[in-house]
Design a protein around this motif. Structure first.
Motif, PDB file in Angstrom:
ATOM      1  N   UNK A 113       6.484   8.414   9.302  1.00 33.78           N
ATOM      2  CA  UNK A 113       6.222   8.860  10.546  1.00 33.78           C
ATOM      3  C   UNK A 113       6.356   7.729  11.580  1.00 33.78           C
ATOM      4  N   UNK A 114       6.688   7.804  12.688  1.00 35.01           N
ATOM      5  CA  UNK A 114       6.652   6.772  13.846  1.00 35.01           C
ATOM      6  C   UNK A 114       5.929   7.451  15.011  1.00 35.01           C
ATOM      7  N   UNK A 125       3.523   1.437  22.934  1.00 36.60           N
ATOM      8  CA  UNK A 125       3.018   1.090  21.765  1.00 36.60           C
ATOM      9  C   UNK A 125       3.753   1.826  20.496  1.00 36.60           C
ATOM     10  N   UNK A 126       4.291   1.276  19.450  1.00 38.11           N
ATOM     11  CA  UNK A 126       4.805   2.029  18.312  1.00 38.11           C
ATOM     12  C   UNK A 126       4.220   1.576  16.880  1.00 38.11           C
ATOM     13  N   UNK A 127       3.877   2.514  16.257  1.00 40.59           N
ATOM     14  CA  UNK A 127       3.371   2.096  14.857  1.00 40.59           C
ATOM     15  C   UNK A 127       3.964   3.101  13.891  1.00 40.59           C
ATOM     16  N   UNK A 128       4.038   2.701  12.708  1.00 39.87           N
ATOM     17  CA  UNK A 128       4.869   3.469  11.422  1.00 39.87           C
ATOM     18  C   UNK A 128       3.924   3.674  10.337  1.00 39.87           C
ATOM     19  N   UNK A 129       3.782   4.926   9.894  1.00 35.50           N
ATOM     20  CA  UNK A 129       2.947   5.476   8.790  1.00 35.50           C
ATOM     21  C   UNK A 129       3.173   4.920   7.666  1.00 35.50           C
ATOM     22  N   UNK A 130       2.702   4.985   6.622  1.00 38.20           N
ATOM     23  CA  UNK A 130       3.035   4.842   5.161  1.00 38.20           C
ATOM     24  C   UNK A 130       3.815   5.589   4.602  1.00 38.20           C
ATOM     25  N   UNK A 131       4.681   5.340   3.726  1.00 34.28           N
ATOM     26  CA  UNK A 131       5.664   6.186   3.002  1.00 34.28           C
ATOM     27  C   UNK A 131       5.036   7.497   2.299  1.00 34.28           C
ATOM     28  N   UNK A 132       5.543   8.473   2.351  1.00 37.72           N
ATOM     29  CA  UNK A 132       5.041   9.693   1.730  1.00 37.72           C
ATOM     30  C   UNK A 132       6.269  10.620   1.236  1.00 37.72           C
ATOM     31  N   UNK A 133       5.833  11.450   0.419  1.00 40.11           N
ATOM     32  CA  UNK A 133       7.139  12.216  -0.550  1.00 40.11           C
ATOM     33  C   UNK A 133       6.794  13.558   0.036  1.00 40.11           C
ATOM     34  N   UNK A 134       8.162  14.219   0.195  1.00 45.37           N
ATOM     35  CA  UNK A 134       7.966  15.745   0.322  1.00 45.37           C
ATOM     36  C   UNK A 134       8.770  16.572  -0.830  1.00 45.37           C
ATOM     37  N   UNK A 135       7.979  17.646  -1.222  1.00 46.70           N
ATOM     38  CA  UNK A 135       8.523  18.132  -2.322  1.00 46.70           C
ATOM     39  C   UNK A 135       8.812  19.541  -2.243  1.00 46.70           C
ATOM     40  N   UNK A 136       9.708  20.171  -3.150  1.00 49.17           N
ATOM     41  CA  UNK A 136      10.055  21.400  -2.971  1.00 49.17           C
ATOM     42  C   UNK A 136       9.429  22.307  -3.972  1.00 49.17           C
TER      43      UNK A 136
END
Length: 293
Positions: A113-114, A125-136
Motif C-alpha cells: 500500500x502507498x 509525503x509518500x510512504x509504502x507499506x511492507x509487502x503482504x499476501x491476499x489469499x482466496x
C-alpha cells in the motif's frame, strides 16, 4: 495559536514585548514524516484488512500533526486487484489516520500500500507499506460442534485426516483449523490421496508448538513454508498428528462437505489404517478452511 514552535528570547521588558514577538509565530509546523503504525497483514479476498491500517503524521520535531488528509492506494498489485472501502482519512489530534473496512478483491503475494499526504504549503509525503499476501478462501467446512472434541495424539496416538477437493487452480499456502493443544506439538501435513484415502505422498508440512496455538477453539490459520501447487479438482488430504495432547473441534452430524470425507488412524488399529469418521457418531467431516494464492 499554537506557540510551541516560537523561539522567544528572554526579556526584561514585560509582557508587551512577548505579545509582539508572538505575532511572528507561525503556528504548528507542517508534517515532514508519514509512518505506518499498523502494517497490513495477510488478508483474504473480499474480507476487510484487519487490524485496521493506521498511519501517523509527524513534524520535523517528531510531534503529531492533526488535520492532515491521507490517502491509500495499491502500490504493488500482483493480482491486479482493486482496493475497496474508505481510502481517505484525516489525522486526529494524535496525528493518526485510521482506515477501517478496506478490502482487496484478488489474491496475490507481494501487495503493498502507498500512503500519500499533500499538506498545504509543504511538500507531498509518500510512504509504502511492507509487502503482504491476499489469499482466496477456496474450500471450507466451517461448522463445528459446541461440545465435541476429537483427540489428536495422546495415548491412542490418534491422527485425523480430511480429504479435500481443490475448487480453483493456485497454490495452497494456508489451512485454518479449530484446534488447540495442552502439550507437545501439532503437525499439519498435506498429503496425496489414493482412491478415497490419504496416501504416503507428503506435499507440505508444518509443525507448531502448543505454545503457538490459542487456548480457545477458534479457527487458527497455519501457513506452510512452501505452498503446494494445485489444479481445480485435485484431491488432497489435511493430516493432523501430535507428539503431545491436542484436540480438534468436531464437525456436525452428517456429511456437510461434498468434496471428501474425514478419517482417523488410532491404536490399537494397525498404523496407516484409516477409518471413516462416520463410523463413530455419524460425523463425516472435520471443520477446516483452505487458502490459495
Amino acid at each position: 495559536m499554537d506557540t510551541r514552535h516560537c523561539r522567544l528570547p528572554p526579556t526584561r521588558h514585560g509582557l508587551l514585548l512577548v505579545a509582539l514577538l508572538s505575532l511572528a509565530c507561525s503556528g504548528p509546523l507542517p508534517p515532514t514524516q508519514l509512518v505506518f503504525l499498523t502494517q497490513p497483514g495477510r488478508a483474504t479476498v473480499g474480507t476487510r484488512l484487519a487490524p485496521a491500517i493506521q498511519l501517523k503524521a509527524l513534524d520535523a520535531e517528531g510531534m503529531p500533526v492533526s488535520g492532515v488528509t491521507v490517502s491509500l492506494s495499491l502500490e504493488t498489485n500482483p493480482g491486479q486487484g482493486t482496493l475497496s472501502g474508505s481510502t481517505t482519512a484525516s489525522t486526529n489530534a494524535m496525528g493518526i489516520a485510521s482506515f477501517e473496512g478496506l478490502s482487496i478483491d484478488s489474491r496475490g503475494m507481494g501487495y503493498t500500500l502507498a500512503a500519500r499526504a499533500e499538506p498545504k504549503d509543504a511538500r507531498a509525503l509518500v510512504t509504502v507499506s511492507s509487502p503482504f499476501a491476499v489469499f482466496l478462501l477456496d474450500q471450507q467446512q466451517p461448522s463445528t460442534s459446541s461440545e465435541a472434541v476429537s483427540a489428536i495424539g495422546g495415548e491412542s496416538e490418534q491422527k485425523l485426516a480430511q480429504v479435500v477437493t481443490a475448487g480453483s487452480d493456485g497454490y495452497l499456502g494456508e489451512v485454518a483449523l479449530p484446534v488447540s493443544c495442552a502439550s507437545g506439538e501439532l503437525r499439519v501435513e498435506i498429503r496425496g490421496v489414493q482412491g478415497e484415502l490419504p496416501d504416503g505422498t507428503l506435499l507440505a508440512s508444518r509443525t507448531v508448538p502448543s505454545t503457538g496455538l490459542p487456548s480457545s477453539d477458534e479457527f487458527t490459520r497455519i501457513a506452510f513454508p512452501e505452498p503446494v501447487a494445485l489444479s481445480a479438482g485435485t484431491r488432497f488430504a489435511i493430516v493432523l498428528s501430535s507428539s503431545g495432547d491436542c484436540g480438534l473441534r468436531q464437525g456436525p452430524v452428517g456429511n456437510p462437505y461434498p468434496g471428501g470425507d474425514g478419517f482417523f488412524d488410532s491404536r490399537p488399529n494397525a498404523p496407516g489404517e484409516w477409518v471413516p469418521l462416520s463410523i463413530g457418531d455419524g460425523r463425516s467431516d472435520l471443520p477446516f478452511q483452505t487458502f490459495l494464492l
